[in-house]
Design a protein around this motif. Structure first.
Motif, short mmCIF file in Angstrom:
data_model
loop_
_atom_site.label_atom_id
_atom_site.label_comp_id
_atom_site.label_asym_id
_atom_site.label_seq_id
_atom_site.Cartn_x
_atom_site.Cartn_y
_atom_site.Cartn_z
N ALA A 175 0.83 -1.21 0.00
CA ALA A 175 0.00 0.00 0.00
C ALA A 175 0.85 1.25 0.00
CB ALA A 175 -0.93 0.00 1.21
N MET A 176 1.97 1.22 0.73
CA MET A 176 2.82 2.41 0.83
C MET A 176 4.21 1.99 1.28
SD MET A 176 1.65 6.00 2.64
CE MET A 176 0.06 6.23 1.89
N THR A 177 5.21 2.72 0.81
CA THR A 177 6.58 2.43 1.24
C THR A 177 7.27 3.72 1.68
OG1 THR A 177 7.44 2.75 -0.97
CG2 THR A 177 6.91 0.50 -0.35
N THR A 335 -6.47 2.10 2.91
CA THR A 335 -5.39 2.95 3.41
C THR A 335 -5.95 4.20 4.09
OG1 THR A 335 -3.97 2.16 1.66
CG2 THR A 335 -3.31 4.21 2.74
N SER A 336 -5.68 4.27 5.38
CA SER A 336 -5.98 5.47 6.14
C SER A 336 -4.64 5.99 6.70
CB SER A 336 -6.99 5.15 7.24
OG SER A 336 -7.31 6.30 7.98
N TRP A 337 -4.71 6.83 7.72
CA TRP A 337 -3.48 7.45 8.21
C TRP A 337 -2.46 6.47 8.76
CZ3 TRP A 337 -2.41 11.79 6.25
CH2 TRP A 337 -3.42 12.72 5.97
N GLY A 338 -2.90 5.29 9.14
CA GLY A 338 -1.97 4.30 9.68
C GLY A 338 -0.79 4.06 8.76
N ALA A 339 -1.03 4.15 7.46
CA ALA A 339 0.04 3.89 6.50
C ALA A 339 1.16 4.91 6.60
CB ALA A 339 -0.55 3.89 5.08
N THR A 340 0.87 6.08 7.15
CA THR A 340 1.88 7.14 7.19
C THR A 340 2.59 7.24 8.54
OG1 THR A 340 0.43 8.93 7.91
CG2 THR A 340 0.46 8.45 5.56
N THR A 341 2.32 6.31 9.45
CA THR A 341 2.99 6.38 10.74
C THR A 341 4.53 6.30 10.63
OG1 THR A 341 2.56 4.02 11.02
CG2 THR A 341 1.06 5.53 12.13
N PRO A 342 5.09 5.75 9.54
CA PRO A 342 6.56 5.77 9.42
C PRO A 342 7.17 7.17 9.50
CG PRO A 342 5.68 4.16 7.90
CD PRO A 342 4.49 4.89 8.51
N PHE A 343 6.40 8.21 9.14
CA PHE A 343 6.91 9.58 9.32
C PHE A 343 7.42 9.79 10.74
CE2 PHE A 343 4.08 11.19 5.75
CZ PHE A 343 5.12 11.70 5.00
#
Lengths: 795, 157
Positions: A175-177, A335-343
């Motif tokens: 979904a996201m990398t 895909t919700s905000w969880g995918a961007t927690t790597p920030f």
């Protein structure tokens, strides 16, 4: 005048224990949450969710439901061909027409005279499915030949009949990398005398706001939309709803009734919201949709499971050499905000401690599981868990005291990290030393290690963990700002209209304190308005621990302008220079003599009722001096950074696996304490939320199905289990913060699990790398009856 | 048509009559029929305590009680305690001690704490923690709730 109650002045309000302004209403049951609001003519909505985990929808029969008396509308995707995708990646439609990917998936919805009728109608809807293979874990999802969650284009048909691909088919389940690097890992390894490597497994948890999700949608006769919503980001959502509905955002008004808990759960638009809006549009009636608790467990966001592989090294003098991290996140079906927690995770991995060479690669993987949202701490609990385990392991490997090891690597004020974060104020070393000395950490640490083999089945241990988190907003949108309007009336009562949103954290009180401090007024002279987008100025929302810092600076700015206006008027009235005047105890005073010249209200009345009529009404917009990250994730993303160290004391019963959290000794760099009562409440609540993450909470998801969607089986911490909590505040007086303050909302939840893991090792000599520390998991680990997590074989 | 049941009971000191359906909970009746919204729905399964009311002098989860079972009983909700000194002391201390954040669970805690203080005038912190173990709060971490109840007990004893 004498009959009226005179306001009380207690000198400075900063740092005092100020009760939350809305607490009397809340304690008496008078506060009207969204659940308590009923509009005349309102219909009640219920959603039909999928009975399958992963399937094609072959047919939907709504005939019987439509025929039920009291039913006003039944909708499926076919009834709203113009619906548009939602979420961070715009990868799903509110109503699913051809395929479901999770048992939460919305297939149809009913609006009826009552909740009972709506629920009965939902049961009458028949759906025929053709099952598809279930992708149950991120590991399965990465295997060759795994079913693709989004292997087909997502197509919508516009109102003009035109078909549009809104989310492109994906050839894998990624979904996201994110990929981040600094320095050179092989160089770091070459300099290392010790290298440690582990795989950590972090589990599913969910927010459990006491007030379940809900929305009320209503269109007026001119097709303007009014939403009663629990959103944490009303202005962002106005824009998003406008895009979803093809409306002018200016015609959407969002009212936020008092919110029964947020913790990040209300940062995204979820399907139930557009569904209620569609029903309101179709029925021309207000439509209210409130979740059941089971629905709340099933269909609100989660903190996602993370598999994390970490290698770290250090030199013999204790300095870190490198850290190499790879993670795989279970993204769930959409895909919700969880995918961007790597920030956030990468900040901790790269910059909590000085580590010259660092690499971080992460992938969020689609599965048929509940999808991941944002949750207090935003990935930081997971990252800190791994980083702090390795700090202890490395210290042990080179025979160094863990506190000393951390002090060698801790950041200092003034540091600019390779990732570009500038730590202007930084009390990290103070946090470490304060928490260690108040807990007698070093002595207890050594004592516990000496008792590993003493034959006593009940062990005690101490563990330490620290955290770095944004404390001055987070510039992830073009603006990270907030507006304020201050309106003073003829009696020097102020209406503080803030863009900020309140979810229970106490922002209204802190903002009122800041304004009153500036204007020399008591808190009783303030009404805070913070819940209506037609009234309040723009704000990016309540997230990223930003409200005290950003909205606080905004409120201060508006108050300073009001003060300048009052002082200028007083200066001309009394013929004294404005610089000599100040506002104190409701009056204009002469600073040199302390003489009270005039009550502020009287002065304002004289302005209003003169031929040069003038209002004291000011506006201020605060934008923090931070920067968006570049494509390599470098940049000073926050105007300030918060630090904390927590030491925990635990007891482990090695015969039952029960871990008791006895005491948490925290030291938090909060810049400055503005409201001591409020900030203690944030920290205590966060600590106990962290305790739940560490010890009791576990959203059990098997083959895509949540097995414990209730409070009986999903175990929140209750009052008898809470630890003793000792909090010290490190006041670094941040130069940019309002009165020196920094954000604190997320910080206290971040360290607990990491510290407990270190304490279990300190007590027993067994390092457990998978959460949660439930009795069964701990017992198995202590008795070598479980395998530590391993990295994904196929990936 | 589903059958209806007439019920008559004392609610906050006033005799009330209403008609309920057999499956309706006391919580739904209080909130939806009688419009007393201080009693909250948190789980509907007796696990969170947000709907705590007082029935014939005992604490009860309104969600677990049938509306029809209220017949002939004396029911007290948070709205009925505006002049009860013990409840006033509790509300005041909840405010002063910071025991309220989002506030959704608060009326249930106040009701449960009142019930506890009726039975034990000066509870120890341990007794307070046990006394409120059936009430969930996600915001405060309970510490300030325990302190507030302690203070109210001291103030009203």
């Amino acid at each position: 005048m004498d009959a009226m109650e005179k306001p009380k002045y207690d000198g400075s309000l900063i740092g005092k224990r100020i009760p939350k302004m809305d607490a009397p209403e809340k304690a008496s049951g008078k506060t009207r949450y969204i659940h308590d609001i009923d509009l005349p003519g309102q219909l009640h909505a219920k959603i039909l969710r999928s009975s399958e985990v992963h399937a094609r929808i072959v047919a939907i029969d709504t005939g019987a439901a439509r025929a039920l008396p009291g039913v006003h509308a039944v909708i499926t995707a076919a009834d709203v061909p113009w619906q548009r995708p939602i979420g961070v990646a715009k990868d799903h439609l509110p109503l699913k027409g051809d395929r479901v990917r999770s048992p939460r998936d919305e297939i149809a919805a009913v609006a009826a005279e009552s909740e009972d009728i709506a629920a009965a109608a939902v049961k009458l809807i028949k759906v025929e499915y053709e099952p598809l293979p279930i992708v149950a874990t991120a590991e399965d999802s990465l295997k060759p030949g795994a079913a693709l969650l989004h292997g087909e284009d997502l197509i919508v048909t516009g109102p003009d009949g035109k078909r549009e691909v809104v989310h492109k088919a994906s050839h894998d389940n990624v979904a996201m990398t994110f990929n981040y690097g600094q320095g050179d890992i092989p160089n770091g390894e070459a300099e290392s005398v010790v290298v440690v490597e582990d795989v950590f497994r972090l589990h599913y948890v969910t927010h459990c706001c006491m007030g379940v999700s809900g929305v009320i949608a209503e269109f007026d006769a001119s097709e303007n939309l009014l939403l009663y919503s629990n959103t944490q980001v009303p202005f962002l959502h106005k824009r998003e709803f406008a895009e979803l509905l093809g409306m002018d955002p200016g015609r959407i008004r969002i009212i936020q009734p008092p919110i029964g808990g947020g913790f990040g759960s209300k940062l995204d638009i979820y399907p139930f919201e557009p569904i209620a809006i569609y029903l309101a549009k179709i029925t021309h009636r207000p439509v209210k949709l409130i979740f059941s608790r089971e629905e709340e467990f099933m269909a609100s966001p989660t903190r996602q499971p993370v598999l994390l592989k970490m290698r770290s090294g250090c030199r013999s003098d204790g300095r870190l050499t490198f850290r190499d991290v790879e993670t795989v996140h279970d993204n769930g079906a959409y895909t919700s905000w969880g995918a961007t927690t790597p920030f956030v995770m990468m900040q901790t991995i790269s910059s909590l401690y000085r580590v010259p060479n660092c690499n971080y690669r992460t992938r969020a993987i689609y599965t048929n599981n509940p999808y991941a949202g944002s949750f207090r701490g935003y990935g930081n609990l997971q990252a800190t868990f791994a980083v702090e385990a390795h700090m202890d392991k490395l210290a042990e490997a080179i025979g160094m005291d863990p506190l000393e090891f951390r002090l060698i690597n801790a950041q200092d004020p003034g540091e600019v990290t390779p990732q570009g974060m500038h730590f202007k104020s930084c009390g990290f070393k103070d946090c470490l030393q304060t928490a260690a000395s108040r807990s007698d950490y070093q002595a207890k640490f050594s004592a516990a290690r000496g008792k590993w083999n003493d034959g006593n089945p009940v062990k005690r241990g101490v563990g330490m963990a620290s955290m770095l988190h944004v404390g001055g907003g987070a510039k992830i949108y073009p603006s990270d700002g907030c507006g304020t309007i201050i309106k003073m009336d003829d009696f020097a009562h102020i209406t503080l209209i803030t863009g900020a949103s309140e979810i229970g954290q106490g922002s209204e009180t802190v903002l009122a304190q800041l304004a009153c401090e500036e204007l020399g007024l008591p808190l009783s002279a303030v009404t805070v308005v913070n819940n209506d987008t037609d009234v309040k100025p723009w704000d990016v929302g309540v997230h990223a621990s930003r409200t005290t810092f950003i909205a606080g600076n905004s409120a201060l700015g508006a108050a300073r302008k009001a003060k300048a206006k009052i002082l200028a008027a007083a200066a001309s009235k009394f013929g004294r220079p404005a610089e000599r005047l100040d506002l104190r105890e409701g009056c204009v005073i002469d600073k040199a003599t302390g003489e009270k010249l005039i009550e502020i209200g009287k002065l304002i009345r004289s302005l209003h009722f003169s031929d040069k009529a003038e209002l004291v009404m000011t506006t201020f917009y605060y934008e923090p001096p931070s920067h968006k990250q570049d494509k390599e994730f470098r940049g000073d993303v926050s105007a300030a950074y918060a630090w904390a160290t927590q030491v925990v004391e635990i007891e482990v019963d090695t015969e039952t696996g029960i871990v008791k959290l006895l005491k948490v000794i925290g030291a938090h760099d909060v810049g400055r304490v503005l409201n001591r009562l409020g900030i203690e409440g944030q920290i205590e609540g966060g600590v106990v939320m962290g305790q739940g993450y560490a010890l009791t909470e576990d959203l059990i998801v098997e083959n895509g199905v949540i097995r414990n969607p209730n409070f009986r089986d999903y175990k929140l911490v209750t009052a008898p289990e809470i630890p003793e909590i000792d909090v010290s505040f490190i006041e670094t007086m941040d130069g940019e913060g309002p009165q020196g303050a920094k954000g604190v909302g997320e910080a206290p939840a971040i360290c607990v699990a990491a510290a407990v893991a270190n304490a279990i090792y300190n007590a027993t000599g067994v390092r457990i790398t998978a959460l949660p520390f439930t009795p069964e998991n701990v017992y198995r680990a202590l008795h070598s009856n479980s395998q530590p997590p391993t990295w994904i074989a196929a990936a | 048509m589903s059958p209806k049941i007439d019920v008559a009971f004392k609610l906050n000191g006033v005799d009330v009559r209403t008609t309920v359906s057999p499956g309706m909970s006391a919580l739904e009746m209080l909130r939806d029929e009688l419009h007393l919204t201080g009693t909250k729905y948190g789980c509907g399964e007796g696990e969170c305590g947000a709907c705590t009311i007082n029935v014939d002098g005992l604490s009860a989860n309104a969600c677990l009680m049938f509306a029809a079972d209220c017949h002939g009983r004396e029911i007290v909700t948070i709205e009925g305690l505006v002049s009860d000194p013990r409840t006033e002391a509790l509300k005041k201390s909840f405010v002063a001690y910071g025991a309220v954040q989002c506030g959704f669970c608060t009326p249930g805690f106040v009701m449960q704490a009142r019930n506890l203080l009726e039975k034990v005038r000066s509870p120890t912190p341990e007794q307070i923690r046990r006394g409120i173990e059936g009430n969930l709060c996600r915001c405060t971490g309970y510490k300030k709730i325990v302190e507030a109840i302690s203070e109210a007990a001291a103030a009203s004893s």
